[in-house]
Design a protein around this motif. Structure first.
Motif, PDB file in Angstrom:
ATOM      1  N   LEU A  37       1.035  -2.274  -0.759  1.00 51.95           N
ATOM      2  CA  LEU A  37       2.042  -3.076  -1.239  1.00 51.95           C
ATOM      3  C   LEU A  37       0.652  -4.081  -1.411  1.00 51.95           C
ATOM      4  N   ILE A  38      -0.304  -4.406  -0.291  1.00 47.63           N
ATOM      5  CA  ILE A  38      -0.880  -5.595  -0.393  1.00 47.63           C
ATOM      6  C   ILE A  38      -2.434  -5.033  -1.342  1.00 47.63           C
ATOM      7  N   ASP A  39      -2.999  -3.346  -1.323  1.00 50.57           N
ATOM      8  CA  ASP A  39      -3.706  -2.529  -2.225  1.00 50.57           C
ATOM      9  C   ASP A  39      -3.164  -3.021  -3.221  1.00 50.57           C
ATOM     10  N   GLY A  40      -2.089  -2.379  -3.894  1.00 53.88           N
ATOM     11  CA  GLY A  40      -2.154  -2.203  -5.152  1.00 53.88           C
ATOM     12  C   GLY A  40      -0.927  -3.494  -6.046  1.00 53.88           C
ATOM     13  N   TYR A  41      -0.737  -4.235  -5.365  1.00 52.75           N
ATOM     14  CA  TYR A  41       0.005  -5.711  -5.406  1.00 52.75           C
ATOM     15  C   TYR A  41      -1.217  -6.351  -6.334  1.00 52.75           C
ATOM     16  N   LYS A  42      -0.656  -6.776  -7.865  1.00 53.89           N
ATOM     17  CA  LYS A  42      -2.186  -7.072  -8.809  1.00 53.89           C
ATOM     18  C   LYS A  42      -2.459  -8.747  -8.380  1.00 53.89           C
ATOM     19  N   ALA A 120      -6.364 -16.917   2.105  1.00 53.78           N
ATOM     20  CA  ALA A 120      -5.802 -16.077   0.398  1.00 53.78           C
ATOM     21  C   ALA A 120      -4.980 -14.857   0.505  1.00 53.78           C
ATOM     22  N   THR A 121      -5.187 -13.733   1.851  1.00 50.43           N
ATOM     23  CA  THR A 121      -4.807 -13.301   2.416  1.00 50.43           C
ATOM     24  C   THR A 121      -3.444 -13.204   2.694  1.00 50.43           C
ATOM     25  N   GLN A 122      -3.194 -14.616   3.476  1.00 52.81           N
ATOM     26  CA  GLN A 122      -1.765 -15.022   3.623  1.00 52.81           C
ATOM     27  C   GLN A 122      -0.851 -15.083   2.224  1.00 52.81           C
ATOM     28  N   ASP A 127       3.526 -13.811  -0.555  1.00 51.69           N
ATOM     29  CA  ASP A 127       4.163 -13.675  -1.534  1.00 51.69           C
ATOM     30  C   ASP A 127       4.988 -11.919  -1.530  1.00 51.69           C
ATOM     31  N   ILE A 128       4.472 -11.416  -0.787  1.00 54.07           N
ATOM     32  CA  ILE A 128       5.001 -10.213  -0.096  1.00 54.07           C
ATOM     33  C   ILE A 128       6.074 -10.313   0.461  1.00 54.07           C
ATOM     34  N   ASN A 129       6.152 -10.549   1.419  1.00 55.17           N
ATOM     35  CA  ASN A 129       7.284 -11.292   2.244  1.00 55.17           C
ATOM     36  C   ASN A 129       8.619 -11.670   1.691  1.00 55.17           C
ATOM     37  N   ASP A 130       8.328 -12.242   0.903  1.00 60.46           N
ATOM     38  CA  ASP A 130       9.169 -13.583   0.750  1.00 60.46           C
ATOM     39  C   ASP A 130       9.776 -12.447  -0.947  1.00 60.46           C
ATOM     40  N   TYR A 131       8.979 -11.948  -1.325  1.00 62.85           N
ATOM     41  CA  TYR A 131       9.556 -11.075  -2.285  1.00 62.85           C
ATOM     42  C   TYR A 131      10.517  -9.476  -1.376  1.00 62.85           C
ATOM     43  N   VAL A 132       9.958  -9.084  -0.418  1.00 61.85           N
ATOM     44  CA  VAL A 132      10.644  -8.207   0.174  1.00 61.85           C
ATOM     45  C   VAL A 132      12.732  -8.546   0.952  1.00 61.85           C
ATOM     46  N   LYS A 133      12.256  -9.714   1.363  1.00 63.86           N
ATOM     47  CA  LYS A 133      13.321 -10.484   1.580  1.00 63.86           C
ATOM     48  C   LYS A 133      14.659 -10.932   0.923  1.00 63.86           C
ATOM     49  N   GLU A 134      14.198 -11.269  -0.071  1.00 58.21           N
ATOM     50  CA  GLU A 134      14.677 -11.465  -1.777  1.00 58.21           C
ATOM     51  C   GLU A 134      15.443  -9.705  -1.678  1.00 58.21           C
ATOM     52  N   TYR A 135      14.047  -8.276  -1.504  1.00 58.91           N
ATOM     53  CA  TYR A 135      14.691  -7.533  -2.096  1.00 58.91           C
ATOM     54  C   TYR A 135      16.222  -7.235  -1.315  1.00 58.91           C
ATOM     55  N   GLY A 136      16.373  -7.417   0.438  1.00 63.43           N
ATOM     56  CA  GLY A 136      16.780  -7.126   1.201  1.00 63.43           C
ATOM     57  C   GLY A 136      18.291  -7.646   0.757  1.00 63.43           C
ATOM     58  N   LYS A 137      17.960  -8.500   0.652  1.00 59.09           N
ATOM     59  CA  LYS A 137      19.475  -9.160   0.678  1.00 59.09           C
ATOM     60  C   LYS A 137      20.562  -9.155  -0.868  1.00 59.09           C
ATOM     61  N   LEU A 162      10.591   2.485   0.521  1.00 55.93           N
ATOM     62  CA  LEU A 162      10.698   1.698  -0.568  1.00 55.93           C
ATOM     63  C   LEU A 162       9.973   1.038  -0.987  1.00 55.93           C
ATOM     64  N   THR A 163       8.036   1.225  -1.052  1.00 53.99           N
ATOM     65  CA  THR A 163       6.813   1.128  -0.910  1.00 53.99           C
ATOM     66  C   THR A 163       6.926   0.546  -2.467  1.00 53.99           C
ATOM     67  N   LYS A 164       6.866   1.778  -3.073  1.00 57.37           N
ATOM     68  CA  LYS A 164       7.048   1.792  -4.457  1.00 57.37           C
ATOM     69  C   LYS A 164       7.399   1.325  -5.574  1.00 57.37           C
ATOM     70  N   VAL A 165       8.902   1.026  -5.018  1.00 62.58           N
ATOM     71  CA  VAL A 165       9.388   0.296  -5.591  1.00 62.58           C
ATOM     72  C   VAL A 165       9.683  -1.226  -6.053  1.00 62.58           C
ATOM     73  N   VAL A 166       9.476  -1.503  -4.883  1.00 60.42           N
ATOM     74  CA  VAL A 166       9.052  -3.085  -4.053  1.00 60.42           C
ATOM     75  C   VAL A 166       7.788  -3.538  -4.689  1.00 60.42           C
ATOM     76  N   LEU A 167       6.603  -2.392  -4.480  1.00 63.52           N
ATOM     77  CA  LEU A 167       5.513  -3.319  -5.765  1.00 63.52           C
ATOM     78  C   LEU A 167       5.563  -3.270  -7.066  1.00 63.52           C
ATOM     79  N   GLU A 168       6.775  -2.409  -7.797  1.00 62.79           N
ATOM     80  CA  GLU A 168       6.633  -2.445  -8.717  1.00 62.79           C
ATOM     81  C   GLU A 168       7.893  -3.923  -9.321  1.00 62.79           C
TER      82      GLU A 168
END
Length: 177
Positions: A37-42, A120-122, A127-137, A162-168
């Motif tokens: 996710l980190i590597d593929g996130y634009k 920067a990393t944080q 971003d990823i944590n927030d998105y995954v949380k909302e995706y899960g809900k 779910l990596t690919k779906v979440v990354l997209e």
């Protein structure tokens, strides 16, 4: 009577577990590969490019100061035979003080660069944590685990990834901002 209570308790537990599984069949456990996710996130590429530009500028300042100091040292080496003892001591003290200041500045810059990298990393991780949380809900997942390649998930069925779906979705959301 004790044996009857024991068997009644066992039957009650089996019924409870069966009911939980039957009533809540969508309680899937899934995971995402955090590194992918980190590597593929634009946004990672954008944030890293900004960070590297800032780090390069800060390091160039240190290099410039170090170059100036080295030039002063060369001039001192050439002219020291013409200097008096007092002048030699004064120039050596000045050069030593300047070198110490440059070293202190360099350490401060390195610390600043490390803090900027951490920040920067944080930002990306948040971003990823927030998105995954909302995706899960949104998709009613009970739990979404984060795999990082360091052994916290030793095996999982590929259907649980779910990596690919979440990354997209993450990249689509980023590009929409």
């Amino acid at each position: 009577m004790n044996k009857l209570s024991f068997w009644a308790a066992v039957i009650a537990i089996v019924i409870s577990i069966s009911t939980f599984i039957y009533v809540n069949p969508s309680s899937k456990q899934v995971y995402v590969d955090v590194n992918k996710l980190i590597d593929g996130y634009k946004r990672t590429k954008v944030v890293r490019a900004d960070f590297e530009k800032k780090a390069k500028t800060l390091n160039a300042n240190v290099d410039s100061l170090m170059g100036d100091w080295q030039n002063e040292l060369k001039i001192y080496e050439k002219e020291r035979s013409k200097m008096s003892t007092k002048e030699l001591e004064l120039k050596q003290e000045l050069l030593g003080n300047k070198q110490q200041q440059i070293n202190n500045y360099q350490q401060a810059i390195q610390k600043q660069i490390q803090e900027e990298d951490k920040k920067a990393t944080q930002t990306i991780v948040n971003d990823i944590n927030d998105y995954v949380k909302e995706y899960g809900k949104k998709h009613k997942y009970t739990i979404i685990l984060g795999a990082s390649g360091s052994g916290n998930i030793m095996y999982a069925n590929e259907d649980a990834d779910l990596t690919k779906v979440v990354l997209e979705g993450l990249n689509t959301e980023f590009e929409g901002k």
